[in-house]
Design an enzyme around this catalytic site. Structure first.
Site, PDB file in Angstrom:
ATOM      1  N   GLN A  77      -2.437  78.783  61.082  1.00 38.15           N
ATOM      2  CA  GLN A  77      -1.127  77.666  60.532  1.00 38.15           C
ATOM      3  C   GLN A  77      -0.270  78.849  60.212  1.00 38.15           C
ATOM      4  O   GLN A  77       0.099  79.711  59.761  1.00 38.15           O
ATOM      5  CB  GLN A  77      -1.809  77.292  59.167  1.00 38.15           C
ATOM      6  CG  GLN A  77      -2.893  76.152  59.420  1.00 38.15           C
ATOM      7  CD  GLN A  77      -2.615  74.898  59.863  1.00 38.15           C
ATOM      8  OE1 GLN A  77      -1.448  74.758  60.186  1.00 38.15           O
ATOM      9  NE2 GLN A  77      -3.441  73.964  60.114  1.00 38.15           N
ATOM     10  N   ASP A 137      -9.832  68.858  62.085  1.00 37.77           N
ATOM     11  CA  ASP A 137      -8.583  69.263  62.217  1.00 37.77           C
ATOM     12  C   ASP A 137      -7.898  69.381  63.456  1.00 37.77           C
ATOM     13  O   ASP A 137      -7.594  70.550  63.982  1.00 37.77           O
ATOM     14  CB  ASP A 137      -8.387  70.549  61.439  1.00 37.77           C
ATOM     15  CG  ASP A 137      -6.912  71.112  61.222  1.00 37.77           C
ATOM     16  OD1 ASP A 137      -6.040  70.426  61.758  1.00 37.77           O
ATOM     17  OD2 ASP A 137      -6.683  72.044  60.714  1.00 37.77           O
ATOM     18  N   CYS A 180      -1.983  66.737  62.606  1.00 39.62           N
ATOM     19  CA  CYS A 180      -0.532  67.162  62.556  1.00 39.62           C
ATOM     20  C   CYS A 180       0.432  65.991  63.444  1.00 39.62           C
ATOM     21  O   CYS A 180       1.646  66.232  63.599  1.00 39.62           O
ATOM     22  CB  CYS A 180      -0.101  68.521  63.200  1.00 39.62           C
ATOM     23  SG  CYS A 180      -1.135  68.759  64.833  1.00 39.62           S
TER      24      CYS A 180
HETATM   25  N1  SAH Z   1      -8.521  74.228  61.315  1.00 37.92           N
HETATM   26  C1  SAH Z   1      -8.075  75.297  61.836  1.00 37.92           C
HETATM   27  C2  SAH Z   1      -7.309  75.089  63.335  1.00 37.92           C
HETATM   28  C3  SAH Z   1      -6.549  73.771  63.620  1.00 37.92           C
HETATM   29  S1  SAH Z   1      -5.698  73.686  64.967  1.00 37.92           S
HETATM   30  C4  SAH Z   1      -6.906  75.820  60.879  1.00 37.92           C
HETATM   31  O1  SAH Z   1      -6.235  75.317  60.077  1.00 37.92           O
HETATM   32  O2  SAH Z   1      -6.364  76.901  60.959  1.00 37.92           O
HETATM   33  C5  SAH Z   1      -6.696  72.748  66.096  1.00 37.92           C
HETATM   34  C6  SAH Z   1      -7.804  73.897  66.849  1.00 37.92           C
HETATM   35  O3  SAH Z   1      -8.476  73.022  67.668  1.00 37.92           O
HETATM   36  C7  SAH Z   1      -7.091  75.063  67.581  1.00 37.92           C
HETATM   37  O4  SAH Z   1      -7.668  76.068  67.156  1.00 37.92           O
HETATM   38  C8  SAH Z   1      -7.931  74.825  68.932  1.00 37.92           C
HETATM   39  O5  SAH Z   1      -8.257  75.962  69.718  1.00 37.92           O
HETATM   40  C9  SAH Z   1      -8.837  73.919  68.710  1.00 37.92           C
HETATM   41  N2  SAH Z   1      -9.207  72.822  69.840  1.00 37.92           N
HETATM   42  C10 SAH Z   1      -8.822  72.110  70.789  1.00 37.92           C
HETATM   43  N3  SAH Z   1      -9.505  71.386  71.438  1.00 37.92           N
HETATM   44  C11 SAH Z   1     -10.684  71.417  70.859  1.00 37.92           C
HETATM   45  C12 SAH Z   1     -11.868  70.789  71.195  1.00 37.92           C
HETATM   46  N4  SAH Z   1     -12.121  69.943  72.077  1.00 37.92           N
HETATM   47  N5  SAH Z   1     -12.974  71.222  70.313  1.00 37.92           N
HETATM   48  C13 SAH Z   1     -12.805  72.063  69.500  1.00 37.92           C
HETATM   49  N6  SAH Z   1     -11.815  72.753  69.199  1.00 37.92           N
HETATM   50  C14 SAH Z   1     -10.659  72.472  69.902  1.00 37.92           C
END
Ligand code: SAH
Length: 499
Positions: free
Chosen positions: A286, A427, A454
């Site tokens: 983040q 998320d 987001c």
């Molecule tokens: N919860 C974490 C990341 C949130 S951002 C934090 O707060 O830091 C969203 C994340 O989802 C990213 O790391 C991205 O790589 C991942 N992502 C995107 N598509 C996805 C999917 N289909 N399955 C699992 N992860 C995914």
């Protein structure tokens, strides 16, 4: 009215991208950089059937909510859309946007939403909050190397080494790099020809540790005289990691997959809420650490954990939310699509001595459905008289990282707990959750689902599915992670209806 006509209008509303909306002869126009309360003169750019677009020419009477923005480039640069609006009004705008989406797209009755929605959490100091910046490198009309930000909706670089959303060290680092590139006539990548070397510069800072990261994204594997640059940059206090990212593809995607060390470590360390995290150039982390702590606290609060629960953290990145949750849960399972992030997540668990968390690489929809459906198949097989023990072993094939215990007997029990979590936290990126992911969550029937988002439009769309599947809205709260822009983060807690 026709194109190029000049009109005078009062701005009464703001669109989702922060454009001012006002009417001329009852016909609505969208005007970039015009704020609610402004009286403006504008030139008509485009007329559609029911609305039009106009260009701001002059502010005739400024809105009482206009403030002097810190950045002189804020109208040109595509980064900030509403920096000239007072922060108080920015928060009001974001809260309203979330509410509208949840009501309109989520089908939540207004009274219900108002009863559940808590005030947005803003920042005390809404500038210099970003711990990460990605600067494209290019050349200006005179052929001089520049770095800065893209103008809105284009790839034209607005030169700027001193963005007021970022940290003060960025300027020194970028200027050092530009001088070095000029000295050795190292070229910037050219999007149209695919030639040239330096594409982007990624900078990160650990707010709690002061550690700095520089990653040069190259259209190649080698930076000529790279050691000299590394030596210069390493003198900047806090410098911890200097790397090269190789991206030889002719696409818009910023980063390639390979990281080559140039100096120091290949990651930096930072902490949120007392938990330490290692962050590599490719991992999602983040960008606003102050608000991230508030965001995660909100997620934890909405999850309402007592210490006995099994929890899934889907889209877990480097395990940030997972480790937060693990402090209050019995067991946490994190899922993330980027393998490097999961390597970081596993390491972060160890770094903090947190043992009740396991991480899985894969798409959230695939891993979750895999865990849920395979067990069902296992049950059917067993009914057919197959050896239960063998089945349990076979069903433990998912590769988890962390403190997972793959002993067969325990594994079967663990599978059951994995299939019946008390809480699921998601998320996802802006596009929201996959349909299969939502369906599997509903089949797993957790007591609570906490949705961190987001993009409140996709959040609303997904909530509608979940609520139609038997869940009730409990709490909602927006957390402003991106002051100066139209974006905001939002956390929603829903609970299973017991009929
Ligand atoms: N919860 C974490 C990341 C949130 S951002 C934090 O707060 O830091 C969203 C994340 O989802 C990213 O790391 C991205 O790589 C991942 N992502 C995107 N598509 C996805 C999917 N289909 N399955 C699992 N992860 C995914």
């Amino acid at each position: 009215m026709k194109k190029n006509d000049r009109i005078v209008l009062t701005i009464e509303d703001m669109g989702s991208e922060g454009e001012g909306i006002g009417k001329a002869d009852g016909f609505p126009f969208f005007i970039k950089d015009a704020l609610i309360g402004d009286v403006v003169e504008a030139g008509i750019m485009k007329l559609k059937k029911n609305y039009g677009y106009a260009r701001l020419l002059r502010v005739l009477k400024p809105s009482p909510d206009r403030v002097p923005p810190l950045c002189p480039l804020h109208q040109k640069c595509g980064g900030c859309q509403i920096q000239a609006l007072s922060y108080e009004k920015q928060l009001e705008f974001k809260e309203k946007k979330v509410k509208n989406n949840l009501i309109r797209l989520g089908g939540i009755p207004e009274e219900k939403l108002l009863a559940c929605m808590e005030p947005i959490i803003g920042m005390e100091e809404p500038y210099h909050y970003r711990n990460k910046a990605q600067f494209p490198v290019g050349t200006d009309r005179e052929g001089k190397l520049i770095t800065g930000f893209y103008a809105g909706r284009t790839h034209q670089i607005i030169p700027n080494t001193d963005c007021c959303l970022g940290v003060s060290e960025n300027k020194e680092i970028l200027e050092e790099i530009l001088v070095f590139l000029e000295k050795y006539h190292i070229s910037a990548y050219d999007e149209t020809t695919g030639g040239g070397l330096v594409r982007h510069i990624l900078l990160r800072k650990g707010f709690h540790t002061g550690e700095l990261m520089v990653c040069l994204i190259l259209n190649g594997r080698k930076l000529p005289h790279g050691q000299e640059l590394a030596e210069r940059l390493s003198r900047i206090p806090g410098m911890t990691s200097i790397t090269i990212n190789v991206n030889e593809k002719h696409t818009n995607v910023i980063m390639g997959e390979e990281i080559l060390p140039l100096w120091g470590k290949t990651y930096i360390t930072d902490s949120i809420g007392g938990i330490r995290y290692q962050i590599s150039p490719l991992s999602f982390y983040q960008v606003n650490p102050v608000q991230t702590e508030r965001l995660y606290e909100t997620a934890l609060e909405f999850a309402g954990l007592k210490g006995t629960e099994t929890v899934w953290d889907l889209y877990c990145g480097i395990g940030t939310i997972s480790l937060f949750l693990a402090q209050k849960a019995k067991q946490v399972y994190g899922v993330e699509i980027v393998p490097q992030a999961i390597v970081d997540a596993g390491r972060n668990g160890e770094l903090n001595g947190i043992e009740n968390v396991r991480f899985f690489v894969g798409k959230a929809e695939d891993v979750l459905a895999g865990v849920y459906e395979r067990r069902e198949e296992g049950r059917k097989d067993r009914d057919k008289g197959r050896d239960g023990k063998e089945e349990k072993l076979e069903k433990c094939g998912l590769e988890g990282k962390g403190s997972g215990d793959n002993e067969p007997e325990k594994c079967g029990d663990e599978r059951d707990r994995m299939r019946r979590p008390e809480v699921i936290v998601v998320d996802p990126p802006r596009k929201g959750c996959d349909k299969v992911c939502l369906e599997t969550m509903l089949k797993m029937r957790p007591e609570k689902i906490v949705y961190v988002s987001c993009d409140s439009a996709t959040l609303a769309r997904d909530l509608k599915v979940l609520m139609e599947g038997g869940y009730d809205l409990m709490r909602a709260r927006a957390v402003d992670m991106f002051p100066g822009t139209v974006h905001t983060e939002c956390v929603v807690g829903i609970q299973r209806k017991h009929i």
